[in-house]
Design a protein around this motif. Structure first.
Motif, PDB file in Angstrom:
ATOM      1  N   ALA A   1      32.559  55.178 -18.924  1.00  0.00           N
ATOM      2  CA  ALA A   1      31.526  55.673 -18.021  1.00  0.00           C
ATOM      3  C   ALA A   1      30.598  56.618 -18.752  1.00  0.00           C
ATOM      4  CB  ALA A   1      32.175  56.396 -16.839  1.00  0.00           C
TER       5      ALA A   1
ATOM      6  N   GLN B   1      26.440  60.388 -13.380  1.00  0.00           N
ATOM      7  CA  GLN B   1      26.879  59.438 -12.375  1.00  0.00           C
ATOM      8  C   GLN B   1      26.150  58.115 -12.545  1.00  0.00           C
ATOM      9  OE1 GLN B   1      29.863  60.867 -10.854  1.00  0.00           O
ATOM     10  NE2 GLN B   1      28.944  59.890  -9.082  1.00  0.00           N
ATOM     11  N   VAL B   2      26.855  57.036 -12.348  1.00  0.00           N
ATOM     12  CA  VAL B   2      26.241  55.717 -12.260  1.00  0.00           C
ATOM     13  C   VAL B   2      26.049  55.442 -10.776  1.00  0.00           C
ATOM     14  CG1 VAL B   2      26.464  53.258 -12.775  1.00  0.00           C
ATOM     15  CG2 VAL B   2      27.353  54.962 -14.379  1.00  0.00           C
ATOM     16  N   ASP B   3      24.846  55.662 -10.275  1.00  0.00           N
ATOM     17  CA  ASP B   3      24.568  55.488  -8.855  1.00  0.00           C
ATOM     18  C   ASP B   3      24.341  54.013  -8.553  1.00  0.00           C
ATOM     19  OD1 ASP B   3      24.671  58.254  -8.337  1.00  0.00           O
ATOM     20  OD2 ASP B   3      22.607  58.484  -9.027  1.00  0.00           O
TER      21      ASP B   3
ATOM     22  N   ASP C   1      17.815  51.695 -12.500  1.00  0.00           N
ATOM     23  CA  ASP C   1      17.463  52.557 -13.618  1.00  0.00           C
ATOM     24  C   ASP C   1      16.085  52.118 -14.090  1.00  0.00           C
ATOM     25  OD1 ASP C   1      17.010  53.837 -16.022  1.00  0.00           O
ATOM     26  OD2 ASP C   1      19.028  53.512 -16.812  1.00  0.00           O
TER      27      ASP C   1
ATOM     28  N   ASN D   1      28.473  54.105 -22.307  1.00  0.00           N
ATOM     29  CA  ASN D   1      27.879  53.351 -21.208  1.00  0.00           C
ATOM     30  C   ASN D   1      26.382  53.625 -21.127  1.00  0.00           C
ATOM     31  OD1 ASN D   1      27.840  51.637 -19.029  1.00  0.00           O
ATOM     32  ND2 ASN D   1      28.435  53.192 -17.559  1.00  0.00           N
TER      33      ASN D   1
ATOM     34  N   HIS E   1      22.257  48.496  -9.085  1.00  0.00           N
ATOM     35  CA  HIS E   1      22.167  49.756  -9.833  1.00  0.00           C
ATOM     36  C   HIS E   1      20.751  49.886 -10.365  1.00  0.00           C
ATOM     37  CE1 HIS E   1      22.684  52.914 -12.753  1.00  0.00           C
ATOM     38  NE2 HIS E   1      22.498  52.082 -13.764  1.00  0.00           N
TER      39      HIS E   1
ATOM     40  N   ALA F   1      21.258  45.157 -12.257  1.00  0.00           N
ATOM     41  CA  ALA F   1      21.147  46.515 -12.786  1.00  0.00           C
ATOM     42  C   ALA F   1      19.887  46.649 -13.621  1.00  0.00           C
ATOM     43  CB  ALA F   1      22.375  46.845 -13.642  1.00  0.00           C
TER      44      ALA F   1
ATOM     45  N   ASN G   1      32.803  55.998 -12.384  1.00  0.00           N
ATOM     46  CA  ASN G   1      32.453  57.416 -12.509  1.00  0.00           C
ATOM     47  C   ASN G   1      33.663  58.328 -12.659  1.00  0.00           C
ATOM     48  OD1 ASN G   1      29.580  57.154 -12.277  1.00  0.00           O
ATOM     49  ND2 ASN G   1      29.863  56.693 -10.100  1.00  0.00           N
TER      50      ASN G   1
ATOM     51  N   ILE H   1      22.049  49.445 -20.035  1.00  0.00           N
ATOM     52  CA  ILE H   1      22.099  48.887 -18.688  1.00  0.00           C
ATOM     53  C   ILE H   1      23.094  47.738 -18.615  1.00  0.00           C
ATOM     54  CG2 ILE H   1      20.751  47.543 -17.021  1.00  0.00           C
ATOM     55  CD1 ILE H   1      18.364  49.365 -17.757  1.00  0.00           C
TER      56      ILE H   1
ATOM     57  N   ARG I   1      26.608  49.004 -18.205  1.00  0.00           N
ATOM     58  CA  ARG I   1      26.876  49.480 -16.851  1.00  0.00           C
ATOM     59  C   ARG I   1      27.129  48.318 -15.900  1.00  0.00           C
ATOM     60  NH1 ARG I   1      21.698  52.985 -16.566  1.00  0.00           N
ATOM     61  NH2 ARG I   1      21.762  53.328 -18.818  1.00  0.00           N
TER      62      ARG I   1
END
Length: 442
Positions: free
Chosen positions: A23, A27-29, A46, A381, A44, A218, A405, A384, A387
């Motif tokens: 991770a 945070q990976v929202d 980004d 991580n 996800h 993502a 997370n 993209i 993730r």
């Protein structure tokens, strides 16, 4: 020489890369929802880079095969690039490449993963392509015959005719007697040759369905738009209304040390110890990962300092678990220096493991180990595509993508006592397979 951990994990994944589950520092929202046909979707966002990864992970790997029909999951990893009802044969990858993207896939014992990374303005193309594979991939006599030859040749080149190429095959069939982990993803060429077209069709219809998959989108996306496109391309794909096969075999204890010698086309002898251990995601798995880094993570690790530098018994050492989501194995191994008796090398390996079993590691060494894992998790991580893979894996294996997370917390919860305990519990002779790989004698 390829890093040992990468070598073995690659072999376990059909010789394609598997990113480790790590991770990022933040945070990976993400948001997630499920379509009526059972497809689980994770979004996800980004917007830092104008790219998007579209990935599908199917809950099917070599463990879902039958003992007389191994290699099907890996076979489909290839076949799913053949074409679809609306994509001419051999053109699938060209759609992605012409759009400026990249694509790949890999298979493990537990799952199959397809992914493509594209400029973000090509999101709809990526979603259409993956939906085509899921809805109506070309599973016909011509494609099946072609890919049969491809995977049979891959077995020869990547396993049979490669130095040390059979290590995973030889180890797993001794470490497991009943569980389907006893065969590896490449499978048996005789099974592939013998399989009829309708058997491949049945496998596709059973496993490559929305209610056996997770779709991850993502990158540089608008979530509302992405959701509309997902519903457009995937909403009407029919679910598998039957029961999807899940192996339920519980492997009994090994029941005593298993030893054997393999003569191979090699010049450097290898000593390998495969210790049975718990699955990914368990507390003991994290402790064993840290134990492996203590033993072999870098030139200051214990096995390297003692066996390579001090005693000069080994050229290279390694200790790491295979990342499987059912009870798995940890490989501890060393390539012998010239003229060294493999038994002497193994005795030295055992002596280093015994040191961990008999006493707690010093605070300073433990803190260094924690720092190594913190750095690994924080830096592991960043892309993209990584993730996307991690979100898909945590959902497929554990039903909880949010675990992405909490990885650092799991490592930081491991204590010195935990490392000593797992060494005492699992790294014992009666729980291991020992193989000596020796040069063939003329």
């Amino acid at each position: 020489m390829m890093h040992l951990k990468q070598l073995f994990i690659a072999a376990a994944a059909g010789l394609l890369s598997i990113a480790p589950l790590k991770a990022a520092s933040g945070q990976v929202d993400f948001t997630e929802f499920k379509l009526d046909n059972g497809l689980h979707v994770i979004l996800h966002r980004d917007n830092s880079t104008p790219i998007v990864t579209v990935a599908v992970m199917y809950n099917v790997g070599s463990k879902h095969e039958q003992p007389n029909r191994t290699g099907f999951a890996h076979f489909f990893e290839h076949l799913m690039f053949e074409g679809t009802k609306n994509i001419p044969r051999g053109q699938y990858a060209k759609f992605v490449e012409r759009a400026g993207g990249t694509l790949n896939a890999n298979t493990s014992s537990d799952r199959t993963y397809y992914y493509q990374t594209l400029p973000s303005n090509q999101l709809e193309l990526g979603l259409w392509l993956e939906s085509e594979r899921m809805l109506h991939a070309t599973v016909d006599s011509q494609g099946i015959a072609t890919q049969k030859q491809v995977v049979i040749e891959e077995k020869k080149q990547s396993y049979d005719n490669r130095p040390y190429g059979t290590i995973l095959i030889e180890t797993m069939k001794r470490a497991y007697r009943e569980h389907p982990y006893r065969w590896v993803t490449i499978g048996d060429p005789d099974h592939i040759r013998a399989a009829r077209d309708e058997e491949f069709e049945a496998f596709y219809n059973s496993f490559y369905v929305p209610n056996n998959a997770v779709l991850v989108v993502a990158g540089d996306i608008n979530e509302e738009q992405a959701r509309r496109l997902v519903e457009k391309y995937y909403g009407d794909i029919p679910a598998n209304e039957g029961e999807i096969y899940r192996p339920s075999v519980v492997e009994p204890p090994l029941g005593g040390e298993v030893r054997d010698t393999i003569f191979d086309n090699i010049q450097v002898p290898l000593v390998l110890q495969a210790y049975r251990m718990p699955a990914m995601g368990t507390d003991d798995y994290y402790a064993i990962e840290m134990l492996g880094t203590l033993l072999s993570g870098g030139q200051s690790s214990r096995l390297h300092k003692e066996l390579v530098d001090e005693q000069q018994l080994a050229l290279q050492v390694g200790s790491f678990p295979l990342p499987f989501n059912e009870p798995t194995v940890n490989f501890t191994l060393a390539f012998s220096n010239m003229g060294v008796d493999p038994q002497d090398l193994e005795n030295a390996m055992n002596a280093e493991i015994e040191k961990v079993r008999s006493s707690l590691i010093p605070d300073r060494e433990f803190q260094k180990l924690r720092n190594q894992f913190e750095n690994q998790v924080v830096s592991g991580n960043q892309q993209i595509a990584e993730r996307a893979h991690n979100l898909a894996t945590f959902y497929t294996y554990f039903g909880d993508a949010a675990l992405v997370n909490r990885e650092l917390d799991r490592y930081m919860a491991v204590t010195r006592e935990d490392i000593q305990r797992v060494a005492q519990t699992y790294f014992v002779p009666e729980n291991r397979v020992v193989l000596y790989y020796l040069p063939k004698q003329n």
